[in-house]
Design an enzyme around this catalytic site. Structure first.
Site, mmCIF file in Angstrom:
data_model
loop_
_atom_site.group_PDB
_atom_site.id
_atom_site.type_symbol
_atom_site.label_atom_id
_atom_site.label_comp_id
_atom_site.label_asym_id
_atom_site.label_seq_id
_atom_site.Cartn_x
_atom_site.Cartn_y
_atom_site.Cartn_z
ATOM 1 N N LYS A 1 0.771 -1.329 0.016
ATOM 2 C CA LYS A 1 -0.005 -0.032 0.149
ATOM 3 C C LYS A 1 0.774 1.115 -0.032
ATOM 4 C CE LYS A 1 -3.931 -1.705 2.828
ATOM 5 N NZ LYS A 1 -4.880 -1.539 1.695
ATOM 6 N N ARG A 54 -10.816 -11.001 1.571
ATOM 7 C CA ARG A 54 -11.559 -12.018 0.872
ATOM 8 C C ARG A 54 -11.064 -13.398 0.972
ATOM 9 N NH1 ARG A 54 -11.631 -8.765 -4.453
ATOM 10 N NH2 ARG A 54 -11.518 -7.227 -2.669
#
Length: 456
Positions: free
Chosen positions: A235, A309
């Site tokens: 990130k 997920r």
């Protein structure tokens, strides 16, 4: 603890009076000239947000209500008045009185674990007619979630998150099992292991069960990424700054479970939290790695920053394996949901129309906004892997929250009513009762949904 901001009745407590435009004129006419003059001088009209001190025999804080009593109507007061006791003069019905009590207590919340000096908030005497048990249950749950989310990652890793669940289990006689590290591979939780294996703090699956085995079953799943660097798909610093909150879904799931246990609902509840740190290291999982999920589907990694997920996939397989009557998951899952709906509106996905309609009705009734988004299954074709059954991203910048939900649905056993809540778990700015930092949303509505569907 916010509950300490609520006190037993005290006739010596400083009075607070709610006044709206509809009843201000009649009240003002009955007051001495000094009070009438003060109201005229300050321009107090009873609009929401207005405050004034009335020089009565006992100085009284006037609060503009705008004609409506709601949770946050007094929530700015406890941190902006002198420490001491306050009492509400208005006669409210049970629902209003309970809401005011909850709002006051949440307005007194401060995350002060690391502060050497703290300021005591004002204390409100429990309003007459308030349901103390209901209010205390919700206040404690929200405070728990906020505390967990606000705690920095150096003090809130997978070990500490598991300990919080074990503490709850110990208080209520629940069973808690934790599968750690390499044992995850032995039990088929390969996705959870892959995401968390690069961290010195081993990944784990936390599994709490409570209640009569013959009772209706609700299973609650939480995303517990205790810090998310993005993995090898690192990130940018501005997106990594608040990633201590990436376990906000787990905090919600634990808080909701606490509400159920404290209420003693006649349900069989199971809480599953996948707790990991998505770190960078020699053993980090890589783009285009292929990992087998717990249900046998293989997943090609398109991006290591789409890790939530993945861990939820394994947890959902286990969560739906015993066919619960209701399955709810909370996750700080996608930036796409925030781009679409902003910070205050959790995105809701559901495979059952009756469950979806009931939940949205409850969110409106409880003033806990959420927005349903579609499980658009035609998008599943974009998640087919080139060398595996599935890919964890679509390859497009469109509809990220929908793609994530459609991916996760592949790991829910058909026929299981499933509610997926993609939430932000954070306040970017302070508002009455909602300080900047960790936040819990939709807890009451989720609790009410369980009561309505499983305990009626």
């Amino acid at each position: 603890m916010p509950l300490s901001a609520l006190a037993d009745p005290d006739s010596n407590a400083t009075p607070i009076l709610l006044l709206g435009p509809q009843n201000l004129a009649a009240w003002r006419e009955a007051q001495p000239p000094a009070v009438q003059g003060l109201l005229a001088a300050t321009g107090f009209t009873g609009a929401e947000g207005e405050r004034a001190w009335a020089p009565l025999a006992t100085p009284t804080l006037l609060v503009g209500s705008g004609g409506r009593v709601h949770r946050w109507i007094l929530a700015d007061i406890p941190s902006n008045v002198e420490a001491g006791a306050y009492r509400l003069l208005n006669d409210l019905d049970a629902a209003q009185a309970t809401e005011v009590a909850v709002g006051w207590a949440l307005g007194a919340y401060r995350f002060d674990r690391y502060r050497s000096r703290t300021r005591a908030p004002g204390r409100l005497c429990w309003p007459q007619a308030s349901d103390r048990t209901q209010a205390a249950r919700e206040i404690s749950a929200v405070a728990l979630a906020r505390d967990l989310i606000n705690t920095p990652a150096n003090d809130m890793g997978p070990v500490e998150l598991a300990q919080a669940v074990q503490d709850l289990a110990a208080r209520h006689g629940a069973t808690c099992r934790v599968v750690v590290g390499e044992a995850l591979l032995d039990e088929g939780y390969r996705l959870i292991h892959a995401v968390g294996r690069a961290s010195a703090r081993q990944p784990r699956l936390i599994d709490l069960t409570w209640g009569d085995e013959a009772a209706p079953k609700v299973t609650i799943v939480g995303k517990g990424v205790c810090f998310d660097t993005g993995g090898l798909d690192l990130k940018a610093p501005n997106f990594m700054l608040e990633m201590k909150k990436d376990m906000g879904g787990a905090a919600h799931a634990l808080a909701l479970t606490q509400m159920i246990l404290e209420a003693g609902l006649r349900v069989r509840v199971r809480l599953l939290i996948a707790a990991v740190e998505n770190a960078i290291g020699a053993d980090a999982f890589r783009p285009l790695d292929v990992i087998e999920a717990r249900n046998g589907l293989t997943v090609e990694i398109g991006n290591t920053d789409a890790e939530g997920r993945l861990i939820l996939a394994d947890a959902l397989v286990e969560a739906s394996s015993d066919q619960p009557d209701l399955l709810i998951d909370f996750a700080t899952l996608t930036g796409a949901a925030r781009i679409a709906l902003g910070a205050d509106l959790p995105a809701v996905f559901c495979n059952d129309e009756a469950v979806a309609a009931a939940f949205l009705r409850l969110t409106e009734a409880n003033d806990e906004p959420a927005w349903r988004m579609p499980l658009w299954r035609p998008y599943l074709g974009d998640l087919k892997g080139k060398v595996a059954d599935l890919r964890n991203i679509s390859g497009t910048t469109f509809a990220g929250a929908i793609y994530a939900a459609v991916f996760m649905e592949q790991f829910v056993r058909p026929g299981t009513p499933w509610l997926h809540i993609d939430t932000y778990a954070w306040n970017d700015k302070a508002r009455p009762g909602r300080p900047e930092g960790g936040e819990a949303r939709n807890l009451r509505s989720a609790f009410d949904l369980i009561v309505e569907r499983l305990c009626a």
